[in-house]
Enzyme design. Structure first.
Site, PDB file in Angstrom:
ATOM      1  N   SER A  51     -30.703 -25.585 -17.010  1.00  0.00           N
ATOM      2  CA  SER A  51     -30.551 -26.143 -18.126  1.00  0.00           C
ATOM      3  C   SER A  51     -32.279 -24.765 -19.568  1.00  0.00           C
ATOM      4  O   SER A  51     -31.597 -24.800 -20.403  1.00  0.00           O
ATOM      5  CB  SER A  51     -31.287 -27.772 -18.347  1.00  0.00           C
ATOM      6  OG  SER A  51     -32.714 -27.833 -17.890  1.00  0.00           O
ATOM      7  N   SER A  96     -34.576 -25.958 -12.905  1.00  0.00           N
ATOM      8  CA  SER A  96     -33.904 -25.115 -14.740  1.00  0.00           C
ATOM      9  C   SER A  96     -35.162 -24.260 -14.727  1.00  0.00           C
ATOM     10  O   SER A  96     -35.029 -23.961 -15.472  1.00  0.00           O
ATOM     11  CB  SER A  96     -33.830 -26.003 -14.920  1.00  0.00           C
ATOM     12  OG  SER A  96     -32.580 -26.743 -14.809  1.00  0.00           O
ATOM     13  N   LYS A 142     -38.919 -24.209 -24.807  1.00  0.00           N
ATOM     14  CA  LYS A 142     -37.479 -24.111 -24.171  1.00  0.00           C
ATOM     15  C   LYS A 142     -37.990 -26.155 -25.766  1.00  0.00           C
ATOM     16  O   LYS A 142     -38.116 -26.565 -26.136  1.00  0.00           O
ATOM     17  CB  LYS A 142     -37.386 -25.678 -23.297  1.00  0.00           C
ATOM     18  CG  LYS A 142     -36.309 -25.735 -23.162  1.00  0.00           C
ATOM     19  CD  LYS A 142     -36.431 -26.150 -21.076  1.00  0.00           C
ATOM     20  CE  LYS A 142     -35.116 -27.173 -20.598  1.00  0.00           C
ATOM     21  NZ  LYS A 142     -35.341 -27.248 -19.871  1.00  0.00           N
TER      22      LYS A 142
END
Length: 556
Positions: free
Chosen positions: A189, A213, A109
């Protein structure tokens, strides 16, 4: 066909699927499909010389190129990935394997710091060009396990903590969309990590989780996601939301692969004092060994069924049927189900009575602290007010259509997590989530785990950093109507949308949860019956075949 019959059909179909890729009658080796390839399959092919890590990088890079203009799942590709892979291939040929992930591409990420030629933006131009002094601890551990960091995955900007913005949108990466039906809201997210892993743009991905998330987008993207206990994995040089709730964890296609990835990144770190709470010290449990077929035998699992009626968006009858059939599978595998247990703190937790007053003040401290750790800070941002000013004045950030409401409230509130007001809210929430939540239920009902559909579980586990693991359990029917999000831009519901079964338990109980999740996965094998609506076309055989045809001279 009822939902329960559909899950039973999934099980029958799954049992007929091949467990490995075998050589076809022609004698040529059949290489694993990158949509489904497991770590064991990839390592087997690499060790046998059927393909190389360079081949893997080229295949995954080609796949990203084929779909990323539509999915916006990957923000950057590591420009050194091929040369790193070539080095790993050289080590492999000499018998020097670095670790269990040797030569395997992973995406992380875009809030997880890597000290290389890639940016670490959290989706914002405010961090473009900023440099960190060294790898984040989880990135370093990935490399030490042999993994190749292939790229940075898109995300909800600032991990969804900036304001009222579509899930999966970032100024730097654009609007990520899911791959299972038209204009699919990617959820959570860690959206790019979910899309990348589920469509085979890398073997697996790392996400971060503050309040769902990892688990929630894993559920929506047909993945296994493990949100570790806060403190099991380091957050050093990871762009934060809340030091009290943030966690870094794996998003992969199978429980065993997620266990491999968790084992690689777990453990203490002097840079993150929350990891000192782990009872394991340097001896992290063998999560891969926990993947055994009898993991449900004798386990006692609680079902807080009352929670399914607390949400304004209640589960459909179809989902409830799938859930009940999943409980039947748990029973058949030897688990004892304690149905209708009660978590008295659940109502206030789900109504977010205290959560904004805990994570919001955390953010007011934690993001400036991250800026203070930068080696270079091109925009000279050191405070939340300066960050807000940058966002509001840089046209690339999409303001005011994409607002800064979360930061506005935090700045207006006027206190951070050093305030007595913060401490009062934290204590009140801890009571709801602990004695009146998961910890209380585990003790009162003598439970090994608590189970619910994943999307109804995450907020229970978030406040005290309890672990969650999500396993694919089903998908919505083909006649499910599309339903727009509140912005009218993406569809939050639609046909072929995967959903998962979530397990939580006591803090640092990941080993038990992996045992339970693996046994359930092996008894159902639902994931391969759910196919993305958008898929890249390139496979390993295309790359290997082209290399063989050109005597090894292949350019990206």
């Amino acid at each position: 066909m009822t939902a329960r019959h559909l899950l039973q059909a999934f099980i029958v179909i799954a049992c007929s699927l091949p467990l490995c890729q075998c050589a076809p009658a022609s004698g040529r080796v059949q290489l694993p499909s990158l949509l489904d390839a497991t770590l064991d399959e990839l390592q087997s092919g690499l060790n046998a010389g059927h393909f190389t890590s360079v081949d893997l990088i080229r295949a995954y890079t080609a796949r990203i190129g084929q779909v990323n203009s539509r999915l916006h799942a990957v923000n950057e590709i590591n420009p050194d990935a091929v040369s790193i892979a070539a080095h790993h291939d050289s080590l492999r040929s000499s018998g020097n394997l670095i670790g269990p992930l040797h030569g395997i591409p992973v995406v992380v990420k875009d809030n997880i710091g890597t000290a290389d030629k890639m940016n670490n933006t959290a989706g914002s131009f405010a961090l473009l060009g900023a440099e960190i002094p060294e790898d984040s601890t989880v990135a370093r551990k990935l490399r030490e396990a042999g993994a190749i960091v292939l790229g940075k995955a898109n995300l909800s900007q600032w991990s969804g903590a900036r304001g009222e913005i579509t899930q999966g949108w970032s100024a730097y990466g654009g609007q990520c969309i899911g791959a299972y039906y038209r204009d699919m809201d990617p959820d959570g997210s860690s959206s790019g990590s979910g899309v990348a892993a589920s469509t085979g743009l890398a073997w697996a991905a790392l996400g971060t989780d503050t309040s769902g998330s990892i688990a929630d987008p894993s559920s929506k993207h047909n993945l296994v996601g493990i949100k570790p206990t806060t403190g099991l994995t380091s957050r050093y040089l990871v762009v934060p939301i809340s030091e009290h709730q943030d966690s870094v964890g794996p998003m992969a296609r199978t429980v065993k692969d997620a266990a491999y990835l968790l084992a690689a990144i777990a453990g203490p770190d002097e840079h993150d004092n929350y990891t000192s709470a782990s009872p394991f010290g340097d001896r992290v449990p063998d999560y891969v060994a926990a993947c055994k077929g009898n993991g449900l035998r004798g386990r006692r699992i609680g079902v807080p069924r009352h929670m399914l009626q607390l949400w304004s968006d209640k589960p459909s009858d179809y989902m409830l049927e799938i859930f009940d059939s999943a409980l039947d599978v748990l029973r058949a595998q030897g688990a004892e189900i304690a149905d209708d247990i009660v978590l008295p703190g659940a109502v206030d937790l789900l109504n977010s009575k205290y959560s904004p007053f805990v994570t919001g003040p955390d953010l007011m401290v934690d993001i400036p602290r991250y800026f203070s750790q930068l080696k270079t800070n091109p925009n000279n941002i050191t405070t939340m007010i300066q960050l807000r000013e940058f966002i509001q004045n840089d046209a690339r950030e999409g303001y005011p259509e994409k607002n800064t409401a979360s930061w506005d409230r935090g700045i207006r509130r006027g206190y951070d997590n050093t305030s007595p007001a913060w401490w009062a809210n934290y204590k009140a929430q801890a009571e709801l989530a602990g004695p009146r939540g998961i910890a209380g239920a585990v003790d009162k009902y003598s439970l090994d785990a608590i189970v619910l559909p994943t999307e109804y579980l995450s907020k229970l586990a978030a406040p005290l950093g309890n672990p969650v693991i999500s396993v694919p359990v089903g998908r919505t029917p083909d006649d499910t109507p599309l339903e727009k999000n509140k912005f009218g831009t993406l569809n939050i519901k639609g046909p072929n949308q995967p959903f998962g079964l979530g397990f939580t338990g006591a803090r640092f109980s990941e080993e038990i949860l992996v045992e339970i999740a693996y046994a359930f996965e092996q008894a159902t094998m639902v994931r391969k019956t759910i196919v993305p609506y958008i898929q890249p076309k390139t496979e390993l055989e295309d790359i290997v075949g082209k290399r063989e045809d050109t005597n090894g001279e292949l350019e990206l």
